[in-house]
Write a protein that holds these residues in place. Structure first.
Motif, mmCIF file in Angstrom:
data_model
loop_
_atom_site.group_PDB
_atom_site.id
_atom_site.type_symbol
_atom_site.label_atom_id
_atom_site.label_comp_id
_atom_site.label_asym_id
_atom_site.label_seq_id
_atom_site.Cartn_x
_atom_site.Cartn_y
_atom_site.Cartn_z
ATOM 1 N N THR A 18 51.541 46.415 44.890
ATOM 2 C CA THR A 18 51.343 45.094 44.301
ATOM 3 C C THR A 18 49.844 45.043 44.125
ATOM 4 O O THR A 18 49.005 45.854 44.413
ATOM 5 C CB THR A 18 51.367 44.097 45.448
ATOM 6 O OG1 THR A 18 50.649 44.346 46.432
ATOM 7 C CG2 THR A 18 52.942 44.169 45.726
ATOM 8 N N GLU B 130 47.524 42.652 44.755
ATOM 9 C CA GLU B 130 47.027 42.505 45.983
ATOM 10 C C GLU B 130 46.600 43.715 46.744
ATOM 11 O O GLU B 130 45.456 43.800 47.526
ATOM 12 C CB GLU B 130 47.556 41.618 46.891
ATOM 13 C CG GLU B 130 47.821 40.207 46.421
ATOM 14 C CD GLU B 130 48.805 40.209 45.178
ATOM 15 O OE1 GLU B 130 48.436 39.209 44.345
ATOM 16 O OE2 GLU B 130 49.595 40.712 44.914
ATOM 17 N N GLU B 131 47.436 44.849 46.798
ATOM 18 C CA GLU B 131 47.165 46.069 47.420
ATOM 19 C C GLU B 131 46.133 46.576 46.956
ATOM 20 O O GLU B 131 45.338 47.545 47.827
ATOM 21 C CB GLU B 131 48.281 46.782 47.619
ATOM 22 C CG GLU B 131 49.528 46.301 48.432
ATOM 23 C CD GLU B 131 50.810 47.138 48.275
ATOM 24 O OE1 GLU B 131 51.144 47.635 49.293
ATOM 25 O OE2 GLU B 131 51.375 47.299 47.170
ATOM 26 N N ILE C 276 43.209 45.378 45.476
ATOM 27 C CA ILE C 276 41.842 44.711 45.498
ATOM 28 C C ILE C 276 40.824 45.150 46.395
ATOM 29 O O ILE C 276 39.637 45.209 45.891
ATOM 30 C CB ILE C 276 42.082 42.967 45.739
ATOM 31 C CG1 ILE C 276 42.958 42.469 44.535
ATOM 32 C CG2 ILE C 276 40.889 42.346 46.095
ATOM 33 C CD1 ILE C 276 43.794 40.969 44.956
ATOM 34 N N ASP D 12 42.693 37.229 37.249
ATOM 35 C CA ASP D 12 43.775 36.695 37.846
ATOM 36 C C ASP D 12 43.462 34.998 37.511
ATOM 37 O O ASP D 12 42.819 34.492 37.928
ATOM 38 C CB ASP D 12 43.908 36.560 39.211
ATOM 39 C CG ASP D 12 45.153 35.719 39.817
ATOM 40 O OD1 ASP D 12 45.671 34.918 39.294
ATOM 41 O OD2 ASP D 12 45.632 36.284 40.945
ATOM 42 N N TYR E 240 38.541 40.376 39.351
ATOM 43 C CA TYR E 240 38.603 41.162 40.408
ATOM 44 C C TYR E 240 38.077 42.331 40.055
ATOM 45 O O TYR E 240 38.567 43.066 39.085
ATOM 46 C CB TYR E 240 39.738 41.593 41.027
ATOM 47 C CG TYR E 240 40.532 40.126 41.728
ATOM 48 C CD1 TYR E 240 39.825 40.099 43.061
ATOM 49 C CD2 TYR E 240 41.344 39.363 41.300
ATOM 50 C CE1 TYR E 240 40.372 38.970 43.985
ATOM 51 C CE2 TYR E 240 41.596 38.186 42.076
ATOM 52 C CZ TYR E 240 41.372 37.995 43.344
ATOM 53 O OH TYR E 240 41.916 37.080 44.276
#
Length: 403
Positions: free
Chosen positions: A112, A114-115, A117, A152, A159
């Motif tokens: 993902t 998020e993993e 970042i 995002d 990011y």
């Protein structure tokens, strides 16, 4: 223990795009942006060289400025269908950054966003493909760095993804591609490169391997950026090399809060984006003033000033000379000194497209996000929430405060 990582091979100089025909593989996907590479014939050349190398070629076109998570996922899906063993990204920083992130999700579909970042948390790459980067702008140096900046849009946050895994295998730094840049882009990307070099030189992670690259890049940019802006193509070629040297420095020394602030203000407001290179140019003088309260940082800023021939008998005088010179460069390049004068596309304007009320309403949140940015940890001074808010306000109003 330190680490210094660069691409396995870096080809530079006029005509070096032809190196593509020496790559060995079966399939290559070419990731490009809005069309300038196609308009000027470079995309056709690249495809022809790859086909000459015996590869089947597919295109992924239309990567937007400030590439989104959604674009990254679409590109990764296209790669999973095509199964390339070479990812070739060409154009400005946006398509190259996007392709780097696509690479992760191509090889690891279950990962993902998020993993990844968290800095330096990527899975091991090159299980399916190698990566070749070909820049057309002289600023981001993403062709030699371990970084990718992805936006995002739902959160309004850029990011900075960081991992040595995404350092390209091959970089092709051909100045012919940079000759097509419009003046505004020359200015913004050039000051982005200057910021990279200066932040790398004063970073808490600078070392004997990064310092010479940063200093030489600063001198080259100082000597050539205005000439490049005015259309001197020899200076344009020098800038293409200089930004790459700055990238080698900052990819290994990391950056500071100029970039933290630029990342977190870039997509935060409804008026429009604050262009990354322009943001860096506006914020850099204020951050130098703030960081110069750190004795070691002040000495290193003074070393920069001396290296490029600026006046000053004391450390403080040299730091002030550096700040004044950077502000002068902004003026010469039609870059605003503060967000209050930030017009559309990053040129000077009497009225900002970033609404003052919205800026102040979002100030605490933006400051908090900037402090949490991946670039903050290597800054010479660690700002509190209060100080970061003061810094950001100084960047909006172009005011001097006692940092």
């Amino acid at each position: 223990m330190g680490r210094f990582t660069l691409p396995r091979d870096l080809y530079h100089g006029t005509g070096s795009l032809e190196t593509l025909k020496t790559l060995t593989g079966k399939k290559a996907i070419v990731v490009v942006g809005g069309g300038s590479m196609k308009r000027f014939g470079f995309l056709d050349k690249a495809v022809a060289y790859l086909k000459e190398a015996g590869m089947e070629v597919e295109l992924f076109e239309g990567v937007e400025p400030d590439p989104s998570v959604e674009t990254v996922m679409k590109g990764a899906e296209a790669m999973r269908k095509f199964q390339p063993d070479w990812i070739v990204a060409m154009g400005g920083g946006s398509p190259i950054d996007a392709a780097k992130a696509m690479w992760v999700f191509y090889e690891y579909p279950d990962t993902t966003f998020e993993e990844i970042i968290t800095p330096f948390s990527f899975p091991t790459l090159r299980t399916k493909a190698k990566f070749c980067a070909i820049p057309s702008t002289s600023g981001t140096a993403t062709e030699v760095t371990a970084f990718s900046v992805i936006t995002d849009y739902h959160k309004g946050i850029k990011y900075p993804l960081a991992d040595f895994n995404i350092t390209p295998d091959v970089a092709i730094v051909d100045p012919e591609l940079a000759e097509t840049m419009p003046k505004k882009l020359v200015a913004h990307t050039g000051m982005d490169a200057m910021t990279h070099a200066i932040e790398a030189y004063v970073s808490t992670l600078h070392c004997n391997y990064t310092d010479p690259l940063a200093l030489h890049a600063i001198k080259m940019i100082h000597n050539n950026l205005k000439k490049s802006y005015d259309g001197d193509m020899e200076a344009r070629a020098a800038m293409h090399d200089a930004q790459c040297l700055a990238g080698m420095a900052f990819s290994n020394a990391l950056l500071g809060i100029v970039h933290s602030m630029a990342h977190k203000t870039g997509a935060a407001y409804t008026g429009d984006h604050i262009i990354h290179g322009c943001a860096n140019a506006m914020y850099l003088p204020k951050v130098i003033k703030y960081n110069s309260k750190n004795e070691e940082a002040a000495i290193r800023y003074a070393e920069i000033a001396s290296f490029i021939g600026l006046a000053g008998a004391t450390t403080e005088e040299k730091v002030n000379s550096l700040i004044a010179e950077l502000r002068s460069m902004n003026d010469q390049l039609d870059i605003p000194q503060g967000i209050k004068n930030y017009g559309k596309s990053g040129v000077k304007a009497d009225t900002s497209i970033i609404d003052e009320k919205e800026f102040l309403e979002k100030l605490p949140e933006v400051a908090k996000n900037a402090i949490a940015d991946a670039c903050t940890g290597s800054n010479p001074r660690q700002p509190s929430q209060e100080k970061m808010e003061e810094l950001l306000k100084a960047c909006y109003y172009d005011t001097e405060i006692d940092f």
